[in-house]
Design an enzyme around this catalytic site. Structure first.
Site, PDB file in Angstrom:
ATOM      1  N   ARG A   1       0.814  -1.237   0.000  1.00  0.00           N
ATOM      2  CA  ARG A   1       0.000   0.000   0.000  1.00  0.00           C
ATOM      3  C   ARG A   1       0.838   1.274   0.000  1.00  0.00           C
ATOM      4  NH1 ARG A   1      -2.910  -3.025   3.848  1.00  0.00           N
ATOM      5  NH2 ARG A   1      -4.704  -4.015   2.870  1.00  0.00           N
TER       6      ARG A   1
ATOM      7  N   LYS B   1       3.991  11.869 -10.656  1.00  0.00           N
ATOM      8  CA  LYS B   1       3.082  11.102 -11.516  1.00  0.00           C
ATOM      9  C   LYS B   1       3.744   9.756 -11.798  1.00  0.00           C
ATOM     10  CE  LYS B   1       0.439  14.644 -13.975  1.00  0.00           C
ATOM     11  NZ  LYS B   1       0.141  15.279 -15.284  1.00  0.00           N
TER      12      LYS B   1
ATOM     13  N   GLU C   1      10.893  19.151 -24.103  1.00  0.00           N
ATOM     14  CA  GLU C   1      10.284  19.573 -22.819  1.00  0.00           C
ATOM     15  C   GLU C   1      10.978  20.834 -22.270  1.00  0.00           C
ATOM     16  OE1 GLU C   1       7.559  18.489 -21.754  1.00  0.00           O
ATOM     17  OE2 GLU C   1       7.304  16.419 -22.399  1.00  0.00           O
TER      18      GLU C   1
ATOM     19  N   LYS D   1       9.555  23.255 -13.067  1.00  0.00           N
ATOM     20  CA  LYS D   1       8.612  22.140 -12.847  1.00  0.00           C
ATOM     21  C   LYS D   1       8.195  22.080 -11.379  1.00  0.00           C
ATOM     22  CE  LYS D   1       6.458  18.190 -13.775  1.00  0.00           C
ATOM     23  NZ  LYS D   1       6.603  16.868 -14.323  1.00  0.00           N
TER      24      LYS D   1
ATOM     25  N   GLU E   1      -3.019  18.471 -10.309  1.00  0.00           N
ATOM     26  CA  GLU E   1      -3.519  18.982 -11.593  1.00  0.00           C
ATOM     27  C   GLU E   1      -5.019  19.237 -11.566  1.00  0.00           C
ATOM     28  OE1 GLU E   1      -1.587  17.029 -14.941  1.00  0.00           O
ATOM     29  OE2 GLU E   1      -3.068  17.852 -16.305  1.00  0.00           O
TER      30      GLU E   1
ATOM     31  N   ARG F   1      -0.958  23.120 -13.264  1.00  0.00           N
ATOM     32  CA  ARG F   1      -0.126  22.020 -13.766  1.00  0.00           C
ATOM     33  C   ARG F   1      -0.476  21.703 -15.229  1.00  0.00           C
ATOM     34  NH1 ARG F   1       2.080  16.809 -10.334  1.00  0.00           N
ATOM     35  NH2 ARG F   1       3.309  15.963 -12.032  1.00  0.00           N
TER      36      ARG F   1
ATOM     37  N   ASN G   1       1.064  21.100 -20.269  1.00  0.00           N
ATOM     38  CA  ASN G   1       0.611  20.415 -21.486  1.00  0.00           C
ATOM     39  C   ASN G   1       0.766  21.269 -22.737  1.00  0.00           C
ATOM     40  OD1 ASN G   1      -0.116  18.005 -20.266  1.00  0.00           O
ATOM     41  ND2 ASN G   1      -2.116  18.826 -19.641  1.00  0.00           N
TER      42      ASN G   1
ATOM     43  N   HIS H   1       1.341  19.533 -25.887  1.00  0.00           N
ATOM     44  CA  HIS H   1       1.084  18.111 -25.651  1.00  0.00           C
ATOM     45  C   HIS H   1      -0.248  17.622 -26.210  1.00  0.00           C
ATOM     46  CE1 HIS H   1       4.623  18.330 -23.255  1.00  0.00           C
ATOM     47  NE2 HIS H   1       4.504  17.095 -22.809  1.00  0.00           N
TER      48      HIS H   1
ATOM     49  N   HIS I   1       0.404  14.445 -28.104  1.00  0.00           N
ATOM     50  CA  HIS I   1      -0.112  13.125 -27.727  1.00  0.00           C
ATOM     51  C   HIS I   1      -0.887  12.508 -28.884  1.00  0.00           C
ATOM     52  CE1 HIS I   1       0.078  14.010 -23.123  1.00  0.00           C
ATOM     53  NE2 HIS I   1       1.163  13.394 -23.553  1.00  0.00           N
TER      54      HIS I   1
ATOM     55  N   HIS J   1       8.760  10.651 -27.214  1.00  0.00           N
ATOM     56  CA  HIS J   1       7.778  11.589 -26.658  1.00  0.00           C
ATOM     57  C   HIS J   1       8.163  13.052 -26.957  1.00  0.00           C
ATOM     58  CE1 HIS J   1       4.806  13.335 -24.026  1.00  0.00           C
ATOM     59  NE2 HIS J   1       5.756  13.968 -23.363  1.00  0.00           N
TER      60      HIS J   1
HETATM   61  N1  GLY Z   1       4.557  15.908 -17.367  1.00  0.00           N
HETATM   62  C1  GLY Z   1       3.500  16.732 -16.957  1.00  0.00           C
HETATM   63  C2  GLY Z   1       3.249  16.710 -15.494  1.00  0.00           C
HETATM   64  O1  GLY Z   1       4.042  16.174 -14.747  1.00  0.00           O
HETATM   65  O2  GLY Z   1       2.258  17.223 -15.051  1.00  0.00           O
END
Ligand code: GLY
Length: 365
Positions: free
Chosen positions: A127, A149, A191, A230, A240, A245, A249, A252, A256, A269
């Site tokens: 967990r 993430k 990026e 970042k 987000e 956040r 994008n 993106h 994407h 990417h």
């Molecule tokens: N790569 C985008 C984020 O971490 O929100």
């Protein structure tokens, strides 16, 4: 070798941590881990891939052992195909077999795939156990290793299963970037140029300079500045949910769609993001008043890193738009597109229509 360590805080209250950036700092991992305010357990799993293991796992294992830890090395095959539930489960089983328990922790040693997979394993094992990110690619040092993430792909799309799970520490050694093939080194600048466009114009001009040499100190400076950008965004909108956040994008939405329509693996990417940035920058000129010469500065920076800026004809706009509509960002049927009115600033707009997005894709040909 200059082994000065720059520490960038990610201020997230009880989940706060530091990103340490430097040249040649990997051998200090064990000591740095042992100096964390909340101590880590004795046993850890070093999850890495078949490309990175021969290069850096020995340094990591020696450093951890010297600091009194007992590491177990768990390599997975290199590549996006390893980022799935099956491999995550196999890694968990190996950890159980090796006797790791809820007091153990995980080291994610590698690029974005390893970071996302190992972070996800750490999020679900018993967990949730602590983890330390050691990103070894440009793109993971400036983006995926910072912000918590984690996740895996499914047959239906990328990153559809996952969790927010912040690392305890991120260690970004720019010396590991020297072993990257040029295409993967350059990919990361997709990026970096995005970060410059949305938060720091001053990063862009040196990047567009011909013959820029990446000495370790220069690279450490660029990585550190990107981590600061970042970290500030993540600290302001960890999950987000506030629209901040989502500014990450920029480029993106279309990027994407291109990754998906081209078939995963055709573009890295950061390369798909480059194409998305070209379209988003031109849309920003049309819709947000970005000056054309500022748009050109962004395009020059992408060109400097040999990033793709034209879409081949075999990736049809119809297929791309269909892929884009399936994207998580369109879940409520509302287009929320990131625009850049001035280099260094960005906002979320509801004023960009699907027709305009489709036209901006056509203009990439
Ligand atoms: N790569 C985008 C984020 O971490 O929100």
């Amino acid at each position: 070798m200059n082994s000065q360590i720059h520490s960038v805080p990610v201020p997230l209250g009880s989940r706060a941590y530091s990103v340490l950036v430097g040249a040649g700092i990997l051998p200090q991992l064990g000591r740095l881990a042992s100096e964390l305010e909340t101590p880590l357990g004795k046993r850890c799993a070093v999850i890495t891939d078949s490309n990175v293991a021969p290069l850096y796992s020995e340094t990591v294992l020696v450093s951890l052992s010297a600091a009194g830890y007992t590491p177990t090395l768990i390599p997975v095959p290199a590549g996006e195909a390893s980022k799935n539930m099956k491999v995550a489960e196999q890694v968990c089983e190996e950890m159980i077999a090796a006797g790791l328990d809820r007091s153990s922790w995980v080291v994610a040693l590698g690029g974005g795939v390893v970071g996302d997979l190992a972070g996800f394993v750490a999020a679900i094992y018993y967990r949730g156990i602590p983890f330390v990110q050691i990103p070894t690619t440009v793109i993971s040092q400036v983006d995926s290793a910072v912000g918590g993430k984690t996740g895996v792909n499914t047959a239906h799309g990328k990153n559809l299963i996952g969790a927010f799970h912040q690392p305890r520490l991120v260690l970004a050694d720019v010396v590991t970037l020297q072993s990257l093939p040029p295409r993967e080194f350059n990919e990361g600048f997709g990026e970096i140029i995005k970060h410059a466009a949305i938060r720091d114009r001053s990063l862009l001009e040196p990047l567009a300079t011909p013959n820029l040499q990446f000495e370790p100190a220069t690279l450490a400076h660029v990585i550190r500045r990107n981590v600061e950008i970042k970290a500030a965004i993540v600290a302001g909108d960890e999950h987000e949910t506030l629209g901040l956040r989502a500014l990450l994008n920029f480029g993106h939405t279309i990027g994407h769609g291109i990754e998906n329509a081209a078939g995963y693996g055709r573009y890295l990417h950061g390369e798909a993001v480059s194409l998305g940035l070209v379209a988003a920058a031109r849309l920003s000129v049309a819709k947000a008043g970005l000056a054309p010469e500022e748009c050109q500065l962004l395009l020059d920076a992408l060109a400097r890193f040999d990033l793709p800026m034209r879409l081949p004809d075999d990736i049809s706009t119809e297929r791309l738009m269909a892929a884009l509509l399936k994207d998580k960002k369109f879940a409520q049927g509302q287009v929320r597109f990131v625009l850049c009115p001035r280099l260094g600033e960005a906002y979320l707009s509801k004023e960009v229509t699907l027709e305009e997005i489709s036209q901006s894709v056509e203009a990439l040909r």
